[in-house]
Scaffold this motif. Structure first.
Motif, PDB file in Angstrom:
ATOM      1  N   VAL A  88      30.696  19.337  42.353  1.00 52.32           N
ATOM      2  CA  VAL A  88      31.853  19.247  41.788  1.00 52.32           C
ATOM      3  C   VAL A  88      32.597  18.889  41.630  1.00 52.32           C
ATOM      4  N   VAL A  89      33.003  18.481  43.514  1.00 54.13           N
ATOM      5  CA  VAL A  89      34.427  18.397  44.026  1.00 54.13           C
ATOM      6  C   VAL A  89      33.987  16.697  43.963  1.00 54.13           C
ATOM      7  N   GLY A  90      32.239  15.961  44.054  1.00 54.32           N
ATOM      8  CA  GLY A  90      32.100  14.745  44.588  1.00 54.32           C
ATOM      9  C   GLY A  90      32.161  14.742  42.573  1.00 54.32           C
ATOM     10  N   CYS A  91      31.639  14.798  41.907  1.00 57.69           N
ATOM     11  CA  CYS A  91      32.184  14.353  40.451  1.00 57.69           C
ATOM     12  C   CYS A  91      33.718  14.390  39.497  1.00 57.69           C
ATOM     13  N   ALA A  92      34.581  15.307  40.360  1.00 60.59           N
ATOM     14  CA  ALA A  92      36.009  14.749  39.594  1.00 60.59           C
ATOM     15  C   ALA A  92      36.078  13.918  41.010  1.00 60.59           C
ATOM     16  N   LEU A  93      35.747  13.397  42.054  1.00 53.88           N
ATOM     17  CA  LEU A  93      36.261  12.879  42.619  1.00 53.88           C
ATOM     18  C   LEU A  93      35.867  11.102  42.318  1.00 53.88           C
ATOM     19  N   GLN A  94      34.695  11.523  41.166  1.00 58.94           N
ATOM     20  CA  GLN A  94      33.796   9.942  40.857  1.00 58.94           C
ATOM     21  C   GLN A  94      33.853   9.343  39.817  1.00 58.94           C
ATOM     22  N   THR A  95      34.875  11.050  38.803  1.00 56.53           N
ATOM     23  CA  THR A  95      35.032  10.573  37.662  1.00 56.53           C
ATOM     24  C   THR A  95      36.417   9.582  37.210  1.00 56.53           C
ATOM     25  N   PRO A 138      20.952  17.380  38.363  1.00 59.01           N
ATOM     26  CA  PRO A 138      21.677  16.326  37.521  1.00 59.01           C
ATOM     27  C   PRO A 138      22.934  15.593  38.286  1.00 59.01           C
ATOM     28  N   CYS A 139      24.002  16.738  38.237  1.00 61.55           N
ATOM     29  CA  CYS A 139      25.264  15.702  39.705  1.00 61.55           C
ATOM     30  C   CYS A 139      24.409  16.106  40.678  1.00 61.55           C
ATOM     31  N   MET A 186      29.324  15.970  31.137  1.00 65.38           N
ATOM     32  CA  MET A 186      28.266  16.753  29.957  1.00 65.38           C
ATOM     33  C   MET A 186      27.554  16.966  30.919  1.00 65.38           C
ATOM     34  N   LEU A 187      26.972  16.586  31.867  1.00 66.63           N
ATOM     35  CA  LEU A 187      26.315  18.062  32.944  1.00 66.63           C
ATOM     36  C   LEU A 187      27.543  18.286  33.777  1.00 66.63           C
ATOM     37  N   MET A 188      28.092  18.473  34.175  1.00 67.93           N
ATOM     38  CA  MET A 188      29.486  18.838  34.906  1.00 67.93           C
ATOM     39  C   MET A 188      29.776  20.896  34.639  1.00 67.93           C
ATOM     40  N   PRO A 189      29.774  20.704  33.836  1.00 75.49           N
ATOM     41  CA  PRO A 189      30.059  22.679  33.312  1.00 75.49           C
ATOM     42  C   PRO A 189      28.908  23.443  33.870  1.00 75.49           C
ATOM     43  N   TRP A 190      27.483  22.626  34.074  1.00 71.96           N
ATOM     44  CA  TRP A 190      26.343  23.893  34.417  1.00 71.96           C
ATOM     45  C   TRP A 190      26.786  23.977  35.756  1.00 71.96           C
ATOM     46  N   LEU A 235      14.674  34.288  38.905  1.00 77.96           N
ATOM     47  CA  LEU A 235      14.659  33.561  37.979  1.00 77.96           C
ATOM     48  C   LEU A 235      16.036  32.552  37.956  1.00 77.96           C
ATOM     49  N   LEU A 236      17.345  33.357  37.897  1.00 81.06           N
ATOM     50  CA  LEU A 236      18.344  32.954  37.716  1.00 81.06           C
ATOM     51  C   LEU A 236      19.045  31.983  38.866  1.00 81.06           C
ATOM     52  N   HIS A 237      18.767  32.626  39.887  1.00 83.98           N
ATOM     53  CA  HIS A 237      18.640  31.360  41.446  1.00 83.98           C
ATOM     54  C   HIS A 237      17.987  30.173  40.692  1.00 83.98           C
ATOM     55  N   LEU A 238      16.646  30.149  40.244  1.00 83.65           N
ATOM     56  CA  LEU A 238      16.204  29.232  40.076  1.00 83.65           C
ATOM     57  C   LEU A 238      16.540  27.978  39.007  1.00 83.65           C
ATOM     58  N   ALA A 239      17.108  28.798  38.064  1.00 89.60           N
ATOM     59  CA  ALA A 239      17.495  28.223  37.213  1.00 89.60           C
ATOM     60  C   ALA A 239      19.203  27.169  37.882  1.00 89.60           C
ATOM     61  N   GLY A 240      19.564  28.191  39.163  1.00 93.30           N
ATOM     62  CA  GLY A 240      20.992  27.166  39.085  1.00 93.30           C
ATOM     63  C   GLY A 240      20.677  26.073  40.182  1.00 93.30           C
ATOM     64  N   ILE A 241      19.640  25.980  40.236  1.00 89.94           N
ATOM     65  CA  ILE A 241      18.807  24.850  41.480  1.00 89.94           C
ATOM     66  C   ILE A 241      19.111  23.801  40.369  1.00 89.94           C
ATOM     67  N   ILE A 242      18.068  24.417  39.080  1.00 88.62           N
ATOM     68  CA  ILE A 242      18.238  23.078  38.324  1.00 88.62           C
ATOM     69  C   ILE A 242      19.167  22.728  37.429  1.00 88.62           C
TER      70      ILE A 242
END
Length: 489
Positions: free
Chosen positions: A468-475, A417-418, A442-446, A406-413
């Motif tokens: 995370v790296v992609g989101c940081a570059l795109q921000t 979004p990011c 808002m979505l990056m910390p997840w 369940l923890l790894h399934l939550a990780g996929i979820i």
């Protein structure tokens, strides 16, 4: 060997003599003599440098297949098996089909036997022959399609499409011929699939590159679409070969990790570079291309036309393909790995887990082993046990409780979004994406959940890091675009 070399060198001397004493009344004979002379020279050098003992001992006899494929390529380049149709005085070349079939049989047979003998060395000879036969049938159609796809004019490209459809239709038969060796227990699990997948993937890449290298005036949406389709097939084959050999975590595989990262991660990224060969649709189409496209609508089944792909986002397909494979691998590890009805041989008990790492004969003879070697094995095996235990704790069928899956399934979820944000901006850019800067923040910390808490599935953790790296570059890019827009105001 010496007799063969002397024969070839004698042929070379005869050809050189004929070339020097040529008759002016036969000008075309000089070209043929030149080709035969160079061919004899190259074959003589090859046979002088290659020893039959090495061909048999080093590759399990597969070196003869390599030599056959090399000779076929030399004959094609020098003229006797010329792959381009010879049209003289308006007459069609009646021997073109014969030369094409002879070259395809020689090249595909030699290459398939070489790969099968090397990959399946030490197995039953009958099994190797069956796998080589399945590989040869597939690569034969691939060789014919590759040659025709490169040389046939645009008006006759429908013949290439027919050969490609016939190739794909026979592919299940070739798979059955190669895979029956596993069904009857002649080869271990995964070996035949790696060999067959490697040959098929190489054939797909060769065909896609041949169609892609056509002249620009000899291309249209159909040629680009079919080349893209086989690029995707080649990518899937190479990924299948990677995970068939290394698995999800490369546990129990020699040289399975580099700096603690599973080899399957590196090879998946390397395989995704095949998708760089994908071609987008140009904005301006010639009337000739539109006319041919309207004449062959059934061929759209094998076409993947990418209208949004350009030189600015050429790496977006590679990123998309890698992300999809990592998500599929994560879902497989959670829901399907270790299922009784699956083909997976994942350990279901702690005893199976230790046996998968140490092997059935894991007793260590301390008296006969060096201390440093024992220490190295202890470290390697200890890390492998930890990795295997973490991976087992992430699956529903291999975990002792439901918290890990369940923890790894939550990780996929949490990573999805990011991931969608990164992929959308990789394809359409910051200007073409509807995501706002606040949504990204808002979505990056997840992604902290899959990066630091989902220890069992490494590809999920790696994907979260990339996101995370992609989101940081795109921000940063979004800030730059917003600042530029405000300066214009």
């Amino acid at each position: 060997l010496s007799g063969g070399c002397l024969t070839l060198w004698g042929f070379f001397g005869t050809a050189a003599t004929g070339y020097l004493t040529r008759s002016p009344s036969h000008p075309h004979s000089t070209d043929d003599m030149t080709k035969l002379t160079v061919l004899g020279l190259i074959l003589g050098l090859v046979m002088s440098c290659v020893s039959p003992a090495h061909l048999v001992a080093d590759t399990g006899g597969g070196g003869w297949g390599f030599l056959l494929a090399t000779v076929a390529c030399l004959l094609a380049m020098m003229g006797p098996l010329e792959l381009k149709e010879r049209c003289e005085r308006g007459k069609r070349d009646d021997r073109f089909l014969f030369r094409l079939m002879l070259f395809s049989l020689s090249f595909s047979g030699g290459a398939s036997w070489f790969v099968s003998a090397v990959m399946m060395r030490g197995n039953n000879l009958v099994a190797i022959l069956m796998i080589a036969l399945g590989c040869m049938m597939s690569s034969f159609f691939g060789t014919v399609a590759t040659v025709l796809g490169y040389y046939l004019p645009l008006e006759e490209f429908i013949e290439v499409i027919s050969i490609a459809k016939l190739w794909l239709a026979f592919l299940p038969v070739c798979t059955f011929i190669a895979g029956i060796t596993r069904l009857v227990g002649l080869v271990p699990s995964g070996g035949w699939f790696m060999t067959f997948g490697l040959v098929c993937g190489s054939s797909f890449i060769g065909f896609a590159v041949a169609v892609k290298q056509r002249k620009e005036r000899e291309k249209n949406s159909v040629t680009r679409g079919i080349a893209n389709f086989f690029c995707v097939l080649a990518f899937l084959c190479m990924v299948g070969v990677t995970y068939a050999h290394y698995g999800l975590a490369s546990v129990g595989v020699k040289a399975g990790q580099i700096l603690g990262i599973p080899m399957s991660i590196f090879l998946t990224i390397a395989s995704s570079l095949i998708l760089v060969l994908l071609e987008g649709e140009p904005s301006n189409k010639s009337k000739r291309s539109q006319r041919l496209s309207s004449k062959s609508p059934p061929s759209t089944i094998l076409c993947i036309n990418l209208h949004s792909l350009s030189t600015h986002n050429r790496f977006a397909p590679s990123l998309t393909g890698t992300s999809i494979i990592f998500i599929i691998a994560s879902v497989h590890a959670i829901f399907f790995r270790g299922h009784p009805a699956s083909f997976s041989e994942a350990p279901r008990t702690y005893q199976d887990l230790f046996l998968s790492v140490y092997g059935p004969n894991h007793a260590v003879n301390i008296a006969g082993s060096a201390i440093t070697e024992l220490a190295r094995k202890n470290v390697v095996h200890g890390q492998a046990v930890i990795t295997a235990a973490q991976l087992a704790g992430a699956g529903m069928w291999t975990s002792s409780n439901s918290f890990g899956p369940l923890l790894h399934l939550a990780g996929i979820i949490c990573v999805m979004p990011c991931l969608v944000i990164v992929l959308s901006q990789a394809w359409y850019g910051v200007a073409g994406s509807h995501w706002k800067l606040g949504s990204v923040y808002m979505l990056m910390p997840w992604n902290i959940i899959p990066m630091f808490f989902c220890q069992g599935i490494f590809c999920l953790r790696f994907l979260a890091f990339v996101v995370v790296v992609g989101c940081a570059l795109q921000t940063q890019e979004m800030k730059r675009v917003e600042q530029k827009r405000r300066m214009k105001i």
